[in-house]
Design an enzyme around this catalytic site. Structure first.
Site, mmCIF file in Angstrom:
data_model
loop_
_atom_site.group_PDB
_atom_site.id
_atom_site.type_symbol
_atom_site.label_atom_id
_atom_site.label_comp_id
_atom_site.label_asym_id
_atom_site.label_seq_id
_atom_site.Cartn_x
_atom_site.Cartn_y
_atom_site.Cartn_z
ATOM 1 N N ARG A 50 0.813 -1.219 0.000
ATOM 2 C CA ARG A 50 0.000 0.000 0.000
ATOM 3 C C ARG A 50 0.845 1.268 0.000
ATOM 4 O O ARG A 50 0.383 2.333 -0.323
ATOM 5 C CB ARG A 50 -0.889 0.009 1.259
ATOM 6 C CG ARG A 50 -1.979 -1.015 1.224
ATOM 7 C CD ARG A 50 -2.589 -1.232 2.580
ATOM 8 N NE ARG A 50 -1.701 -1.990 3.462
ATOM 9 C CZ ARG A 50 -2.015 -2.380 4.693
ATOM 10 N NH1 ARG A 50 -3.171 -2.061 5.189
ATOM 11 N NH2 ARG A 50 -1.172 -3.067 5.422
ATOM 12 N N LYS A 159 -0.560 -19.320 6.927
ATOM 13 C CA LYS A 159 -1.521 -19.660 7.953
ATOM 14 C C LYS A 159 -1.858 -18.400 8.756
ATOM 15 O O LYS A 159 -1.059 -17.471 8.709
ATOM 16 C CB LYS A 159 -0.967 -20.742 8.880
ATOM 17 C CG LYS A 159 0.361 -20.349 9.559
ATOM 18 C CD LYS A 159 0.507 -20.930 10.929
ATOM 19 C CE LYS A 159 -0.072 -20.081 12.001
ATOM 20 N NZ LYS A 159 0.701 -18.926 12.448
ATOM 21 N N HIS A 189 5.049 -23.353 8.170
ATOM 22 C CA HIS A 189 6.508 -23.360 8.002
ATOM 23 C C HIS A 189 7.196 -24.405 8.885
ATOM 24 O O HIS A 189 8.336 -24.769 8.640
ATOM 25 C CB HIS A 189 7.099 -21.966 8.208
ATOM 26 C CG HIS A 189 7.188 -21.511 9.635
ATOM 27 N ND1 HIS A 189 6.104 -21.041 10.329
ATOM 28 C CD2 HIS A 189 8.226 -21.467 10.505
ATOM 29 C CE1 HIS A 189 6.478 -20.715 11.551
ATOM 30 N NE2 HIS A 189 7.761 -20.961 11.699
ATOM 31 N N LYS A 193 10.912 -27.186 8.585
ATOM 32 C CA LYS A 193 12.098 -27.104 9.454
ATOM 33 C C LYS A 193 12.913 -28.384 9.266
ATOM 34 O O LYS A 193 12.359 -29.487 9.290
ATOM 35 C CB LYS A 193 11.670 -26.930 10.916
ATOM 36 C CG LYS A 193 11.162 -25.517 11.204
ATOM 37 C CD LYS A 193 10.925 -25.295 12.671
ATOM 38 C CE LYS A 193 10.278 -23.941 12.920
ATOM 39 N NZ LYS A 193 11.212 -22.836 13.038
ATOM 40 N N GLU A 227 7.978 -20.316 23.881
ATOM 41 C CA GLU A 227 8.637 -19.111 23.375
ATOM 42 C C GLU A 227 8.894 -18.123 24.502
ATOM 43 O O GLU A 227 8.058 -17.977 25.414
ATOM 44 C CB GLU A 227 7.751 -18.425 22.330
ATOM 45 C CG GLU A 227 7.520 -19.269 21.100
ATOM 46 C CD GLU A 227 6.708 -18.528 20.050
ATOM 47 O OE1 GLU A 227 7.291 -18.006 19.113
ATOM 48 O OE2 GLU A 227 5.466 -18.470 20.196
ATOM 49 N N HIS A 251 1.078 -25.765 13.705
ATOM 50 C CA HIS A 251 2.416 -26.304 13.966
ATOM 51 C C HIS A 251 2.386 -27.535 14.887
ATOM 52 O O HIS A 251 3.029 -28.547 14.613
ATOM 53 C CB HIS A 251 3.327 -25.250 14.596
ATOM 54 C CG HIS A 251 3.395 -23.958 13.839
ATOM 55 N ND1 HIS A 251 3.234 -23.890 12.478
ATOM 56 C CD2 HIS A 251 3.620 -22.684 14.243
ATOM 57 C CE1 HIS A 251 3.348 -22.625 12.091
ATOM 58 N NE2 HIS A 251 3.581 -21.881 13.149
ATOM 59 N N LYS A 340 3.600 -18.106 25.088
ATOM 60 C CA LYS A 340 4.482 -16.957 24.832
ATOM 61 C C LYS A 340 4.986 -16.449 26.181
ATOM 62 O O LYS A 340 4.393 -16.721 27.227
ATOM 63 C CB LYS A 340 3.693 -15.827 24.155
ATOM 64 C CG LYS A 340 3.183 -16.185 22.772
ATOM 65 C CD LYS A 340 3.843 -15.310 21.717
ATOM 66 C CE LYS A 340 3.323 -15.620 20.335
ATOM 67 N NZ LYS A 340 4.382 -15.889 19.371
HETATM 68 C C1 BG6 Z 1 4.078 -18.441 13.817
HETATM 69 C C2 BG6 Z 1 3.217 -17.838 14.883
HETATM 70 O O1 BG6 Z 1 3.322 -19.197 12.922
HETATM 71 O O2 BG6 Z 1 5.059 -19.285 14.432
HETATM 72 C C3 BG6 Z 1 4.063 -17.047 15.870
HETATM 73 O O3 BG6 Z 1 2.263 -16.983 14.274
HETATM 74 C C4 BG6 Z 1 5.151 -17.934 16.436
HETATM 75 O O4 BG6 Z 1 3.281 -16.529 16.927
HETATM 76 C C5 BG6 Z 1 5.924 -18.586 15.305
HETATM 77 O O5 BG6 Z 1 5.997 -17.120 17.205
HETATM 78 C C6 BG6 Z 1 6.919 -19.596 15.813
HETATM 79 O O6 BG6 Z 1 7.724 -19.981 14.734
HETATM 80 P P1 BG6 Z 1 9.263 -20.246 14.922
HETATM 81 O O7 BG6 Z 1 9.719 -20.708 13.606
HETATM 82 O O8 BG6 Z 1 9.860 -18.928 15.346
HETATM 83 O O9 BG6 Z 1 9.362 -21.251 16.004
#
Ligand code: BG6
Length: 475
Positions: A50, A159, A189, A193, A227, A251, A340
């Site tokens: 944008r 996602k 993703h 990994k 995390e 995940h 988190k």
């Molecule tokens: C993302 C989430 O898909 O995955 C995030 O939206 C999360 O909240 C992240 O922190 C974790 O991914 P990675 O690869 O950093 O472990």
């Protein structure tokens, strides 16, 4: 396939080029692929956003993103790479912007490429923009492949895919108007990994484990994504989804799928996705489903994060118990935990084996507690660890814990592990869907998650301190 695709001209359009995902993941991954010679020789990357930027401002933004990375990018390679970038300003749901985008693509095809190009569309935008983009792409005709074997069109979607079964289906319907399933690359993703990809290789290439990979020998499985980061700048988005939808529905369930799936017929994307979805479809909450719903928490201070509702009841932590209704894993609990602002950043899968019936325990011990555990460290310090027991050297008969450990970093042939996004982009260019989720997987995952979210609505949220292991639940 990959070889062929690195030679055919390709235009990649990244919607949301100025967002967090592009800055943190996509641009660095693209550069690393370029440095490794894995991108098509004839490539243009159109950044769509944008912002009212000139081409010069855009290029200097990309240069800045690359320069800000830990590994410093300098010199010729960067300048060569930057030449691939083109900017297209526009709103995601504005038909005029798609006309401009179309003109840009045609000018690249007619000018630099002198032939019709492959098109890869990447939606690196918040999910509420998806519908508008799908619609405008459809109307613009930009997703029509060149024809014959040449010039494919594909789309990469981040996602969360939908917000529940219904919205995921609706998105699929819209996507279905534009693309066939083999053109749609839904991203999780985690699947890309390195340490997770290795899970299947490890399971199915070491015959030692297959005979014990079932309910007779496995007691429970812990799948944890912990995390230390808070929600940071993503408060507004995160508050609308919460931890279970953010990482649980995707995940964690995908990790479960890889642990619990049956051997695929072959190593094709089709066969592997087929087995993963069987597991997701067989998920259930156990004989006492309510027992799984209580573990949800929120870190102290979350409500004061930017973009978060002051009265928010969104969870930043959950722990859910899941069971797989199949012959191999009946009755085995899979404990999925994520949060988190916790004390430790780690993602791992711990497979706990049942203790032996007879072991060299002291007679007074009622039950031998010496479990073997197999830990897959997904990050950090990617590797595998097997815990076993030996007699403590010396005059006692006590047992002592020991470990057989493999770490990628410590292995003789240690190489840099490609980032998940590098692999995803390379596979999308090559047309390999193995590490992407199918529509069936997405829907099965939502089906498992939705009843939990519903049951949670009446459950209290436990506040936990930052930097801890999460909420402490009163029994
Ligand atoms: C993302 C989430 O898909 O995955 C995030 O939206 C999360 O909240 C992240 O922190 C974790 O991914 P990675 O690869 O950093 O472990």
């Amino acid at each position: 396939m990959r070889e062929k695709d690195t030679t055919s001209p390709t235009v990649m359009v990244i919607f949301g080029i100025t967002g967090d995902l592009s800055r943190k993941k996509l641009l660095p991954a693209l550069f690393d692929l370029e440095a490794a010679g894995l991108l098509p020789g004839k490539l243009r990357i159109i950044g769509f956003s944008r912002r009212e930027w000139s081409s010069i401002e855009f290029i200097s933004y990309v240069r800045g993103v690359l320069a800000a990375r830990e590994r410093q990018y300098h010199g010729e390679l960067v300048e060569k790479f930057l030449k691939k970038f083109v900017y297209c300003q526009g709103l995601f749901a504005d038909a005029h912007a798609y006309r401009r985008l179309g003109e840009l693509i045609i000018s690249i095809e007619k000018g630099a490429f002198k032939q019709c190009a492959n098109k890869l569309y990447y939606l690196a935008v918040p999910p509420h923009f998806y519908e508008g983009i799908f619609r405008e792409l459809a109307l613009s005709g930009l997703t029509i492949p060149c024809g014959g074997d040449e010039g494919w069109a594909r789309i990469l979607v981040e996602k969360p895919f939908g917000n529940d079964v219904k919205t995921a289906k609706k998105l699929d319907e819209l996507l279905g108007l534009l693309f066939k399933e083999e053109q749609i690359f839904r991203i999780d993703h985690y699947l890309a990994k390195e340490a997770l990809q290795n899970l299947l290789a490890f399971r199915f290439s070491n015959a030692l484990f297959e005979p014990v990979w079932n309910y007779k020998h496995i007691d429970k499985v812990f799948i944890t994504l912990s995390e230390t980061d808070t929600v940071g700048t993503r408060g507004e988005f995160y508050d609308s989804v919460g931890a279970l939808k953010d990482v649980g529905q995707n995940h964690l369930l995908q990790m479960l799928g890889l642990i619990a799936m049956e051997p695929p017929k072959d190593v094709s994307g089709y066969a592997i996705r087929k087995e993963r979805v069987q597991v997701l479809r067989a998920l259930h909450g156990g004989v006492n489903p309510l027992a799984q719903y209580v573990m949800r928490g929120q870190y102290e201070g979350y409500k004061n994060e930017k973009g978060v509702d002051l009265k928010s009841t969104t969870e930043t932590f959950f722990s859910v118990k899941a069971f797989v209704r199949n012959r191999r894993f009946r009755g085995v609990p899979f404990i999925l935990t994520s949060g988190k602002a916790l004390g430790e950043a780690k993602t791992e899968i711990v497979v706990c084996f049942k203790p032996p019936h007879h072991c060299s325990c002291r007679a007074k011990q009622i039950r031998c507690m010496h479990e073997n555990t197999l830990t897959f460290r997904i990050q950090p310090n990617e590797g595998i660890d097997l815990r076993f027991w030996i007699k403590k050297p010396g005059f006692s008969n006590d047992l002592e814990e020991k470990h057989l450990s493999f770490s990628y970093a410590g292995s003789a042939e240690a190489t840099r592990l490609p980032d998940a996004y590098e692999r995803l982009l390379a596979d999308a260019l090559a047309g390999d869907q193995m590490l992407f989720t199918s529509t069936e997987e997405v829907q099965a995952a939502w089906r498992f998650i939705m009843p939990i979210l519903k049951a949670w609505q009446n459950e209290p949220l436990v506040v936990y301190k930052k930097g801890t292991k999460g909420p402490v639940f009163e029994k």
